[in-house]
Every structure is written in structure tokens, then in C-alpha cells.
Design an enzyme around this catalytic site. Structure first.
Site, PDB file in Angstrom:
ATOM      1  N   ARG A  16     195.977 -28.297  10.518  1.00 25.31           N
ATOM      2  CA  ARG A  16     195.260 -28.912  11.651  1.00 25.31           C
ATOM      3  C   ARG A  16     194.722 -30.285  11.262  1.00 25.31           C
ATOM      4  O   ARG A  16     195.267 -31.316  11.649  1.00 25.31           O
ATOM      5  CB  ARG A  16     194.110 -27.999  12.116  1.00 25.31           C
ATOM      6  CG  ARG A  16     193.604 -28.313  13.534  1.00 25.31           C
ATOM      7  CD  ARG A  16     192.637 -29.479  13.619  1.00 25.31           C
ATOM      8  NE  ARG A  16     191.394 -29.259  12.909  1.00 25.31           N
ATOM      9  CZ  ARG A  16     190.411 -30.147  12.847  1.00 25.31           C
ATOM     10  NH1 ARG A  16     190.538 -31.318  13.456  1.00 25.31           N
ATOM     11  NH2 ARG A  16     189.301 -29.903  12.165  1.00 25.31           N
ATOM     12  N   ASP A  17     193.699 -30.325  10.461  1.00 20.57           N
ATOM     13  CA  ASP A  17     193.094 -31.592  10.087  1.00 20.57           C
ATOM     14  C   ASP A  17     194.057 -32.457   9.286  1.00 20.57           C
ATOM     15  O   ASP A  17     194.035 -33.683   9.367  1.00 20.57           O
ATOM     16  CB  ASP A  17     191.822 -31.321   9.268  1.00 20.57           C
ATOM     17  CG  ASP A  17     190.899 -32.529   9.197  1.00 20.57           C
ATOM     18  OD1 ASP A  17     190.961 -33.379  10.111  1.00 20.57           O
ATOM     19  OD2 ASP A  17     190.121 -32.626   8.238  1.00 20.57           O
ATOM     20  N   HIS A 282     183.065 -30.276   3.274  1.00 17.82           N
ATOM     21  CA  HIS A 282     184.364 -30.820   3.676  1.00 17.82           C
ATOM     22  C   HIS A 282     184.402 -32.281   3.244  1.00 17.82           C
ATOM     23  O   HIS A 282     183.727 -33.123   3.832  1.00 17.82           O
ATOM     24  CB  HIS A 282     184.485 -30.685   5.199  1.00 17.82           C
ATOM     25  CG  HIS A 282     185.741 -31.214   5.795  1.00 17.82           C
ATOM     26  ND1 HIS A 282     186.662 -30.409   6.427  1.00 17.82           N
ATOM     27  CD2 HIS A 282     186.241 -32.476   5.894  1.00 17.82           C
ATOM     28  CE1 HIS A 282     187.669 -31.145   6.885  1.00 17.82           C
ATOM     29  NE2 HIS A 282     187.425 -32.409   6.576  1.00 17.82           N
ATOM     30  N   HIS A 284     186.471 -35.879   2.217  1.00 14.51           N
ATOM     31  CA  HIS A 284     187.651 -36.736   2.210  1.00 14.51           C
ATOM     32  C   HIS A 284     187.590 -37.586   0.948  1.00 14.51           C
ATOM     33  O   HIS A 284     186.512 -37.853   0.417  1.00 14.51           O
ATOM     34  CB  HIS A 284     187.682 -37.616   3.464  1.00 14.51           C
ATOM     35  CG  HIS A 284     188.111 -36.878   4.700  1.00 14.51           C
ATOM     36  ND1 HIS A 284     189.204 -37.251   5.453  1.00 14.51           N
ATOM     37  CD2 HIS A 284     187.609 -35.785   5.300  1.00 14.51           C
ATOM     38  CE1 HIS A 284     189.346 -36.421   6.474  1.00 14.51           C
ATOM     39  NE2 HIS A 284     188.384 -35.512   6.401  1.00 14.51           N
ATOM     40  N   CYS A 315     191.123 -39.097   9.887  1.00 16.99           N
ATOM     41  CA  CYS A 315     190.501 -38.855  11.189  1.00 16.99           C
ATOM     42  C   CYS A 315     190.947 -39.906  12.189  1.00 16.99           C
ATOM     43  O   CYS A 315     190.845 -41.106  11.917  1.00 16.99           O
ATOM     44  CB  CYS A 315     188.975 -38.878  11.057  1.00 16.99           C
ATOM     45  SG  CYS A 315     188.106 -38.678  12.633  1.00 16.99           S
ATOM     46  N   ASN A 324     192.002 -35.538   3.296  1.00 17.21           N
ATOM     47  CA  ASN A 324     191.055 -34.597   2.701  1.00 17.21           C
ATOM     48  C   ASN A 324     191.313 -34.496   1.208  1.00 17.21           C
ATOM     49  O   ASN A 324     192.374 -34.860   0.712  1.00 17.21           O
ATOM     50  CB  ASN A 324     191.240 -33.215   3.326  1.00 17.21           C
ATOM     51  CG  ASN A 324     190.992 -33.206   4.817  1.00 17.21           C
ATOM     52  OD1 ASN A 324     189.883 -33.035   5.274  1.00 17.21           O
ATOM     53  ND2 ASN A 324     192.061 -33.400   5.595  1.00 17.21           N
TER      54      ASN A 324
END
Length: 378
Positions: A16-17, A282, A284, A315, A324
Site C-alpha cells: 500500500r504505502d 513509521h 521514512h 508520500c 519507507n
């Protein structure tokens, strides 16, 4: 001093991300194959898609098909997996429910998602090996066998091929720590964003669906700069938990975080009465600080971390933010500190190499490339 690391949960956000910011269209078959391969590594939490308007995030346009596939064809895995789908608003949750077609049954597991996998005993003759929990989503396929005697692998990976596991489908929602990012990302203020979360949480809880919250730009904003208020992040996080979120992932969306800022943020979160067990981090890796920040989190008692295979990600609303932290890099770091994750780092490295080639992009995992070089020389 680093306290005993113990068990650490990895939330794999690659499907997803990791994929949402890719410029070229990714075939549904590639997404499903990515998830299928990841399921075989021992990871127990996978972000699988997002029920967001396709015009805003085109790569997530076929998330309903991904969900349908996972429900109808649970991937072989050595342990139960929680598949998570982002629902940015109530409409997103309604679309998720419609796609899951579970009007008469809950679709979330009551099992503690942070409990490390313990292989169930082999079934006696005539038994099917099920756990006995009433879960409507159950894989009937044999889990993929993973070797547990290869040097450098997490020794906790001990799949039982004869067991049928119950997966769960969960949802996540998202807020932001700055007003400018919130207005740009969700077209509303922080307060309005939190109010939008309320009906999502209410409906999800009514349907017994586990909900994960995200607080974006917690350590730096592309519009307001690196000095985001830790107190504000703590306030938003506490509000989400009070509303009923089961866990909140505090996200360094821009990668601006540093070790001192991460420590300061965690101090504010704990000072607000928030428990480490209710938090995930989370990171990056835009400025190369993700692993350093993760170790700070580990020192402070955090035991759930998000990461993306091959360092995929970025993003759409944070220009310049790179991917990430790579799952392979995080696993190598955690395992070297004595943590147990249940995830096979060598299999993860192979997947990172495969998906990066599929996407035509470089592999951003340094540990992954080193592991593959070592394997190729033996």
C-alpha cells in the site's frame, strides 16, 4: 542502555504505502504476487491496499479486487496474517465492507496482533488443525514451508504445514499533525479530520473490525518545517485511542526525524499517558536516519515498527520524501540487537530484489543487496 529487545512486530506496508507513489501502473497480478510472496516470510501484518478515490491515488484503484482475492484465496503462510486497508473516510469504510461482503459476520480476529506466532500442535487423525476460534476468514491452504536452520535467519520461524490459519481483515485511518498538511492531504482541519474518524471507528467497532490510526508528519512537515509540536502529536494520538483506535502509528512521513527529536516525541507521548503497547513507529529514510530513530524507539519500549520491502514508498503529498525504511534493513538491525520478529530476512531480501526489478526501480535496501550478494557467493 538498550533493554532486552524481545519480540518485535513488523508491519509490512509495501503493497500500500510502498506502491501508492509509483508513476507507472502496477498490474493487479503483480500486487497479488507481492502479497503472496510476503505472506511466506512470516510477517504477520501486511498493508494490502486503500479504499481512496482513484483520482487521488490511482495505484490503489483495484484494492477491492485485492481484498476479494485475499478473502477467496488466502495466501499460504506460516502464521495468521492481518491484512490492513486504509479507509480515509466513512465512504471508504463502506466500500471496504461492500467489497468484503461480510454483512452477517465480523471480519476481524480477536487474537492479540502483537503476540508472536506460536505454531499450533499437529492435528490428531481426523482433526483439521483449526484453532477453534470462530473466524469467518480462514485459509484452507497449507502454509508455505520455511527452512529454520539457515544461518542468520530468525529461529522463531517454525511453520506447521498441516495447520489451517485464520487471517483477518483490518482497516486504518489517517490524520496529520499539522494544519497545512491536513488541509492539503484531506482538505480539512485537524479537528475536522478527527471528527471524520469518529463514525469510521464507530462502524468498525460495531462490525468487530480492528482499527489502526496514523498520525502523519509527526516529526516534520513539508509545509510547516521540521519543528512539529510533540504535544500536538500526543494530543491527536490520545484522541484517536480514546475514540477506540486499537493502535496508532506515529509517522515520520518526510524523514526529517532525528534521534533527539524521536526521543522528545516519545517522551511527550508517554507523558500524555499513552502506553508503548498502543504505539507503532513509521519512519521514512529520506535523510538516512530511519534505523537510528527505530533504535531510539526500541530503547524506549516500542515494539511495533512499519517498514517496506526494498525501501519502496514515498508520500504523494510530501514532495521529496523518499521511501519507507527498508524491511530488510530493519530486520537486519533488529535481529543484530537480539530481537525476535518471526520474519525470514533472506526471503524478504529476495522479494525486495524481485519487486524492484518489476517496477524498474533501484533496490534501496542496503542489507537486502548485501544478503543477496552473500547468498550468491555460497
Amino acid at each position: 542502555m538498550l533493554r532486552r529487545a524481545g519480540e518485535v512486530q513488523i508491519v509490512e506496508v509495501g503493497p500500500r504505502d510502498g506502491l501508492q507513489n509509483e508513476r507507472t501502473t502496477i498490474p493487479l497480478e503483480t500486487k497479488i504476487e507481492l502479497i503472496r510472496r510476503l505472506a511466506q516470510t512470516g510477517v504477520r501484518n501486511i498493508e494490502a491496499g486503500s479504499f481512496v478515490a482513484p483520482k487521488w491515488v490511482p495505484q490503489m484503484a483495484n484494492s477491492s479486487e485485492v481484498l476479494n482475492y485475499l478473502l477467496g484465496h488466502p495466501p499460504a503462510a506460516p502464521a495468521p496474517i492481518a491484512f490492513n486497508f486504509l479507509v480515509p473516510n466513512l465512504k471508504g469504510l463502506q466500500n471496504f465492507l461492500k467489497a468484503s461482503d461480510t454483512d452477517n459476520a465480523p471480519i476481524a480476529s480477536s487474537e492479540d496482533p502483537k503476540k508472536m506466532p506460536t505454531p499450533p500442535p499437529s492435528p490428531k487423525p481426523g482433526e483439521n488443525g483449526e484453532t477453534g476460534e470462530q473466524e469467518p476468514i480462514t485459509s484452507t491452504q497449507d502454509p508455505n514451508e520455511l527452512s529454520s536452520d539457515t544461518p542468520g535467519k530468525d529461529s522463531s520461524i517454525q511453520p506447521d504445514k498441516s495447520s489451517a490459519f485464520s487471517n483477518s481483515m483490518e482497516v486504518s485511518l489517517i490524520t496529520a499533525a499539522t494544519e497545512t498538511f491536513s488541509k492539503t492531504n484531506t482538505n480539512c482541519t485537524i479537528a475536522e479530520s478527527l471528527e471524520r474518524c469518529r463514525p469510521i471507528l464507530s462502524l468498525a467497532k460495531l462490525r468487530n473490525i480492528r482499527v489502526r490510526g496514523y498520525v502523519s508528519v509527526a516529526l516534520g512537515c513539508p509545509y510547516e518545517g521540521p519543528d512539529v509540536s510533540p504535544a500536538k502529536v500526543a494530543e491527536i494520538t490520545a484522541t484517536l485511542l480514546e475514540m477506540g483506535a486499537d493502535e496508532v502509528s506515529v509517522a515520520d512521513t518526510t524523514g526529517m526525524g532525528t534521534a533527539p527529536k524521536t526521543r522528545e516525541l516519545l517522551k511527550a507521548l508517554f507523558g500524555a499517558g499513552i502506553s508503548a503497547k498502543d504505539l507503532a513507529l513509521h519512519f521514512h529514510d529520506t535523510y538516512g536516519q530511519a534505523l537510528v530513530n527505530a533504535v531510539v524507539g526500541l530503547e524506549q519500549g516500542i515494539r511495533t515498527f512499519d517498514s517496506s520491502v526494498g525501501g519502496l514508498g514515498g508520500c504523494p503529498y510530501s514532495k521529496g520524501a523518499s521511501g519507507n525504511v527498508a524491511t530488510e534493513d530493519l530486520l537486519h538491525c533488529l535481529h543484530s540487537l537480539g530481537a525476535t520478529t518471526g520474519v525470514d530476512v533472506e526471503k524478504m531480501a529476495e522479494i525486495g530484489n524481485w519487486i524492484c526489478k518489476k517496477l524498474g526501480r533501484p533496490n534501496d535496501s542496503r542489507a537486502g543487496k548485501a544478503i543477496l550478494a552473500r547468498l550468491s557467493s555460497t
